[in-house]
Enzyme design. Structure first.
Site, PDB file in Angstrom:
ATOM      1  N   ARG A  62     -41.859   6.090 -12.418  1.00 46.20           N
ATOM      2  CA  ARG A  62     -42.891   5.429 -11.610  1.00 46.20           C
ATOM      3  C   ARG A  62     -43.628   6.440 -10.736  1.00 46.20           C
ATOM      4  O   ARG A  62     -44.779   6.253 -10.406  1.00 46.20           O
ATOM      5  CB  ARG A  62     -42.250   4.355 -10.731  1.00 46.20           C
ATOM      6  CG  ARG A  62     -42.044   3.077 -11.527  1.00 46.20           C
ATOM      7  CD  ARG A  62     -41.598   1.959 -10.651  1.00 46.20           C
ATOM      8  NE  ARG A  62     -40.410   2.378  -9.878  1.00 46.20           N
ATOM      9  CZ  ARG A  62     -39.750   1.602  -9.040  1.00 46.20           C
ATOM     10  NH1 ARG A  62     -40.142   0.376  -8.837  1.00 46.20           N
ATOM     11  NH2 ARG A  62     -38.709   2.041  -8.401  1.00 46.20           N
ATOM     12  N   LYS A  93     -23.588   7.762 -18.346  1.00 46.11           N
ATOM     13  CA  LYS A  93     -22.543   7.030 -17.635  1.00 46.11           C
ATOM     14  C   LYS A  93     -23.093   6.564 -16.292  1.00 46.11           C
ATOM     15  O   LYS A  93     -24.075   7.151 -15.837  1.00 46.11           O
ATOM     16  CB  LYS A  93     -21.305   7.891 -17.464  1.00 46.11           C
ATOM     17  CG  LYS A  93     -21.535   9.109 -16.572  1.00 46.11           C
ATOM     18  CD  LYS A  93     -20.280   9.665 -16.029  1.00 46.11           C
ATOM     19  CE  LYS A  93     -19.719   8.773 -14.948  1.00 46.11           C
ATOM     20  NZ  LYS A  93     -19.038   9.494 -13.872  1.00 46.11           N
ATOM     21  N   HIS A 124     -19.944  13.629 -20.604  1.00 46.71           N
ATOM     22  CA  HIS A 124     -20.249  15.067 -20.672  1.00 46.71           C
ATOM     23  C   HIS A 124     -19.001  15.932 -20.841  1.00 46.71           C
ATOM     24  O   HIS A 124     -19.093  17.068 -21.268  1.00 46.71           O
ATOM     25  CB  HIS A 124     -21.120  15.514 -19.490  1.00 46.71           C
ATOM     26  CG  HIS A 124     -20.371  15.751 -18.213  1.00 46.71           C
ATOM     27  ND1 HIS A 124     -20.025  14.744 -17.359  1.00 46.71           N
ATOM     28  CD2 HIS A 124     -19.899  16.881 -17.658  1.00 46.71           C
ATOM     29  CE1 HIS A 124     -19.368  15.257 -16.327  1.00 46.71           C
ATOM     30  NE2 HIS A 124     -19.281  16.557 -16.487  1.00 46.71           N
ATOM     31  N   LYS A 162     -17.941  19.783 -23.404  1.00 41.44           N
ATOM     32  CA  LYS A 162     -17.377  21.061 -22.950  1.00 41.44           C
ATOM     33  C   LYS A 162     -16.654  21.744 -24.105  1.00 41.44           C
ATOM     34  O   LYS A 162     -15.845  21.123 -24.801  1.00 41.44           O
ATOM     35  CB  LYS A 162     -16.398  20.826 -21.784  1.00 41.44           C
ATOM     36  CG  LYS A 162     -17.087  20.314 -20.509  1.00 41.44           C
ATOM     37  CD  LYS A 162     -16.070  20.142 -19.392  1.00 41.44           C
ATOM     38  CE  LYS A 162     -16.632  19.352 -18.224  1.00 41.44           C
ATOM     39  NZ  LYS A 162     -17.407  20.127 -17.284  1.00 41.44           N
ATOM     40  N   GLU A 189     -11.385  18.476  -7.757  1.00 37.52           N
ATOM     41  CA  GLU A 189     -12.674  18.983  -7.280  1.00 37.52           C
ATOM     42  C   GLU A 189     -12.537  19.351  -5.814  1.00 37.52           C
ATOM     43  O   GLU A 189     -11.873  18.638  -5.054  1.00 37.52           O
ATOM     44  CB  GLU A 189     -13.744  17.909  -7.419  1.00 37.52           C
ATOM     45  CG  GLU A 189     -14.063  17.573  -8.852  1.00 37.52           C
ATOM     46  CD  GLU A 189     -15.225  16.597  -8.930  1.00 37.52           C
ATOM     47  OE1 GLU A 189     -16.349  17.049  -9.117  1.00 37.52           O
ATOM     48  OE2 GLU A 189     -14.981  15.391  -8.769  1.00 37.52           O
ATOM     49  N   ASP A 205     -15.091   6.598 -11.935  1.00 34.75           N
ATOM     50  CA  ASP A 205     -15.958   7.769 -12.021  1.00 34.75           C
ATOM     51  C   ASP A 205     -15.377   8.848 -12.942  1.00 34.75           C
ATOM     52  O   ASP A 205     -16.116   9.538 -13.639  1.00 34.75           O
ATOM     53  CB  ASP A 205     -16.139   8.336 -10.597  1.00 34.75           C
ATOM     54  CG  ASP A 205     -17.180   9.442 -10.532  1.00 34.75           C
ATOM     55  OD1 ASP A 205     -18.283   9.243 -11.075  1.00 34.75           O
ATOM     56  OD2 ASP A 205     -16.892  10.511  -9.948  1.00 34.75           O
ATOM     57  N   HIS A 264     -13.833  10.398 -18.440  1.00 34.93           N
ATOM     58  CA  HIS A 264     -13.514  11.796 -18.732  1.00 34.93           C
ATOM     59  C   HIS A 264     -12.016  12.030 -19.013  1.00 34.93           C
ATOM     60  O   HIS A 264     -11.653  12.655 -20.008  1.00 34.93           O
ATOM     61  CB  HIS A 264     -13.927  12.699 -17.573  1.00 34.93           C
ATOM     62  CG  HIS A 264     -15.356  12.510 -17.136  1.00 34.93           C
ATOM     63  ND1 HIS A 264     -16.365  12.233 -18.021  1.00 34.93           N
ATOM     64  CD2 HIS A 264     -15.948  12.576 -15.909  1.00 34.93           C
ATOM     65  CE1 HIS A 264     -17.517  12.137 -17.351  1.00 34.93           C
ATOM     66  NE2 HIS A 264     -17.287  12.329 -16.077  1.00 34.93           N
ATOM     67  N   LYS A 299     -11.293  14.234  -5.107  1.00 33.76           N
ATOM     68  CA  LYS A 299     -12.307  15.052  -4.446  1.00 33.76           C
ATOM     69  C   LYS A 299     -11.707  15.632  -3.176  1.00 33.76           C
ATOM     70  O   LYS A 299     -10.762  15.079  -2.612  1.00 33.76           O
ATOM     71  CB  LYS A 299     -13.527  14.199  -4.118  1.00 33.76           C
ATOM     72  CG  LYS A 299     -14.211  13.671  -5.395  1.00 33.76           C
ATOM     73  CD  LYS A 299     -15.687  13.459  -5.214  1.00 33.76           C
ATOM     74  CE  LYS A 299     -16.329  12.860  -6.443  1.00 33.76           C
ATOM     75  NZ  LYS A 299     -16.846  13.857  -7.381  1.00 33.76           N
TER      76      LYS A 299
HETATM   77  C1  BG6 Z   1     -19.270  13.161 -13.077  1.00 30.39           C
HETATM   78  C2  BG6 Z   1     -18.845  12.407 -11.858  1.00 30.39           C
HETATM   79  O1  BG6 Z   1     -19.263  12.329 -14.206  1.00 30.39           O
HETATM   80  O2  BG6 Z   1     -18.381  14.242 -13.294  1.00 30.39           O
HETATM   81  C3  BG6 Z   1     -18.799  13.307 -10.645  1.00 30.39           C
HETATM   82  O3  BG6 Z   1     -19.747  11.337 -11.613  1.00 30.39           O
HETATM   83  C4  BG6 Z   1     -17.944  14.507 -10.923  1.00 30.39           C
HETATM   84  O4  BG6 Z   1     -18.325  12.627  -9.498  1.00 30.39           O
HETATM   85  C5  BG6 Z   1     -18.352  15.184 -12.223  1.00 30.39           C
HETATM   86  O5  BG6 Z   1     -18.110  15.419  -9.847  1.00 30.39           O
HETATM   87  C6  BG6 Z   1     -17.391  16.274 -12.607  1.00 30.39           C
HETATM   88  O6  BG6 Z   1     -17.908  16.956 -13.694  1.00 30.39           O
HETATM   89  P1  BG6 Z   1     -17.544  18.481 -13.941  1.00 30.39           P
HETATM   90  O7  BG6 Z   1     -18.226  18.809 -15.222  1.00 30.39           O
HETATM   91  O8  BG6 Z   1     -18.073  19.247 -12.761  1.00 30.39           O
HETATM   92  O9  BG6 Z   1     -16.068  18.532 -14.019  1.00 30.39           O
END
Ligand code: BG6
Length: 496
Positions: free
Chosen positions: A46, A153, A183, A187, A221, A240, A245, A345
């Site tokens: 937009r 996602k 994603h 990797k 993280e 998340d 993942h 986190k």
């Molecule tokens: C994302 C999450 O899908 O993956 C994030 O929404 C997270 O919260 C991230 O930080 C981690 O991805 P990576 O590739 O940095 O391990």
């Protein structure tokens, strides 16, 4: 593989993911010669932009793209020529006719043969209406050129919403046109789990309950929720990171060997694995699932805010920023082998790794030093950073007697001649352009993963007495998670 001429159409063209990840990944593919000469990228949104002002934002002035070592004036200019922008409201059905016309113009200009990838890089609440809008003007038809839809996602919020989203998308596109992104599967080190298991006769025969004591997967993280408090409040670590993942990592570690290296064969095995996850009872959820939330702390005199002080977060939030669980897989290979997974986190470091703990030898002959307490071998598959594989095994300490200590066989990707590790989005975008869905999630297995997670979400909602434990920023999460790991002398591995 063949790469056809095509247009990548990005809904959410000026959004964060597009600027930070998608455009830089496409730029790198272009520089490395993976994109054909006839390709275009069309950003949609937009926010009004001309093609020129969008090129400025997405390419010429994009700091994430400029970081790339190939980003010289010539390559930026070359790439910029492929970039276009179209202003539209994806929620207005009447805008889709104009989009179709604009695509036809670009087709003529760039000879892209009506092959389109539609990338949904928008809030998930828009996915269904965008798919309908595209279908309404027949942008799902493959009579002239292929049409593929990449869905970001989160795929659903729980089992019900994921099933509803699948059902809706399938009224607009066929399953083989839908690419659900995770994603982690892009990797390199994650894909290598399959190679480690199925291309090495040293590991293959011992990859089962007879030799493996337990499996541990950590995705830690050091960052907090940063500016994503609003999104994270409705998500939490379980949705998340774990539903997608980490369960994908579990599937690759635990699935049966596929008969072929094809998308269908690999995805069939992953589905079977998800279907074999033993459902957790409420009692098991109480005992074997630990949730935590980081609280403010002082480290070396500096104060770090807790989750509840972050922007966009409720001051009494119960959203978990840490989750750990223990579960079993009910099949022949994994009977009685516990799996432990955790993510969080604001932990002490950023690391993702899979640790396979082998059983000790059946008869203990020697003296084992403290660092070899379990007298079992350990295989650590390091997903990121310092990507590599580490095998820990016992050796005799030279000299008198038979004293055994642990030593490491350590492989780092950086030691390979071809050591470039493409960003996950590079690999995934290229696979979609080439029509390879192996590294994308299929609808049935997304639902199967939600089927496992859903009872946990329900129990957390229903039973107030299931605690959210606080943990100070910079620590390894709530101490209660340590009690999950059973067995003499076993603890989580604390990688640095
Ligand atoms: C994302 C999450 O899908 O993956 C994030 O929404 C997270 O919260 C991230 O930080 C981690 O991805 P990576 O590739 O940095 O391990």
């Amino acid at each position: 593989k063949k790469t056809d001429p095509h247009i990548i159409v990005i809904f959410g063209g000026s959004g964060d993911l597009t600027i930070r990840k998608l455009i830089p990944a496409l730029f790198n593919l272009h520089c490395r010669g993976f994109l054909p000469s006839c390709f275009a990228i069309l950003g949609l949104g937009r926010t009004p932009h001309t093609d020129e002002s969008y090129r400025e934002k997405a390419v010429v002035g994009n700091p994430h793209l400029l970081k790339n070592e190939n980003a010289d004036d010539k390559s930026i200019k070359d790439f910029g020529r492929h970039i276009y922008y179209h202003t539209m409201n994806s929620q207005s059905e009447s805008d889709y006719g104009n989009l179709k016309d604009r695509l036809m113009d670009i087709n003529e200009q760039c000879s892209t043969q009506e092959n389109y990838v539609f990338y949904l890089s928008t809030p998930p609440s828009l996915y269904q209406s965008i798919a309908s809008g595209l279908a309404k003007v027949a942008l799902n038809h493959e009579d002239r050129g292929w049409k593929r839809l990449i869905v970001e996602k989160p795929f659903g919020y729980d089992l019900k919403s994921a099933s509803a989203l699948n059902a809706h998308l399938l009224t607009c596109f066929k399953e083989d046109q839908i690419y659900r992104i995770d994603h982690y599967l892009g990797k390199e080190t994650v894909q290598n789990v399959l190679v480690t298991r199925f291309a090495n006769s040293t590991f293959e025969p011992i990859w089962n309950r007879n030799y493996i004591h337990h499996v541990e997967i950590t995705a830690a993280e050091s960052v907090g929720v940063e500016k994503r408090g609003g999104y994270y409040e409705s998500s939490g670590a379980l949705r998340d990171m774990i539903q997608n993942h980490l369960l994908q990592l579990v599937a690759l570690v635990a699935m049966e060997p596929p008969n072929l290296s094809s998308a269908a064969a690999i995805r069939d095995e992953k589905l079977k694995l998800f279907q074999s996850l033993r459902p957790l009872t409420v009692e098991e959820i109480r005992n074997n699932v630990i949730r935590g939330q980081y609280v403010g702390s002082r480290i070396n005199g500096e104060s770090f805010p807790g989750y509840r002080e972050e922007e966009g977060v409720k001051s009494d939030s119960k959203t978990e920023t840490y989750a750990a669980l223990k579960f079993y897989i009910d099949n022949w290979r994994w009977a009685d082998v516990p799996f432990y997974i955790r993510t969080g986190k604001k932990l002490p470091t950023r690391v993702t790794e899979i640790v396979v703990h082998f059983k000790p030898t059946p008869h203990r002959l020697f003296n084992y030093t403290n660092d070899h307490v379990n007298a079992g071998n350990t295989l650590v598959i390091r997903i990121q950073p310092n990507e590599g594989i580490l095998l820990k095994f016992g050796v005799k300490i030279p000299g008198e007697g038979f004293r055994v200590t642990n030593t490491n066989m350590d492989f780092h990707y950086s030691q390979l001649v071809e050591s470039y590790l493409p960003d996950a989005y590079e690999r995934l975008l290229l696979d979609c352009i080439q029509g390879d869905a192996t590294l994308y999630s299929r609808g049935d297995s997304v639902e199967a993963a939600w089927t496992f997670i859903n009872p946990i979400l329900n129990a957390w909602q229903e039973f107030d007495d299931i605690k959210v434990f606080g943990y100070p920023v910079g620590t390894w999460g709530p101490e209660h998670a340590d009690q999950l790991i059973e067995g003499k002398n076993f603890t989580w591995r604390y990688p640095c």
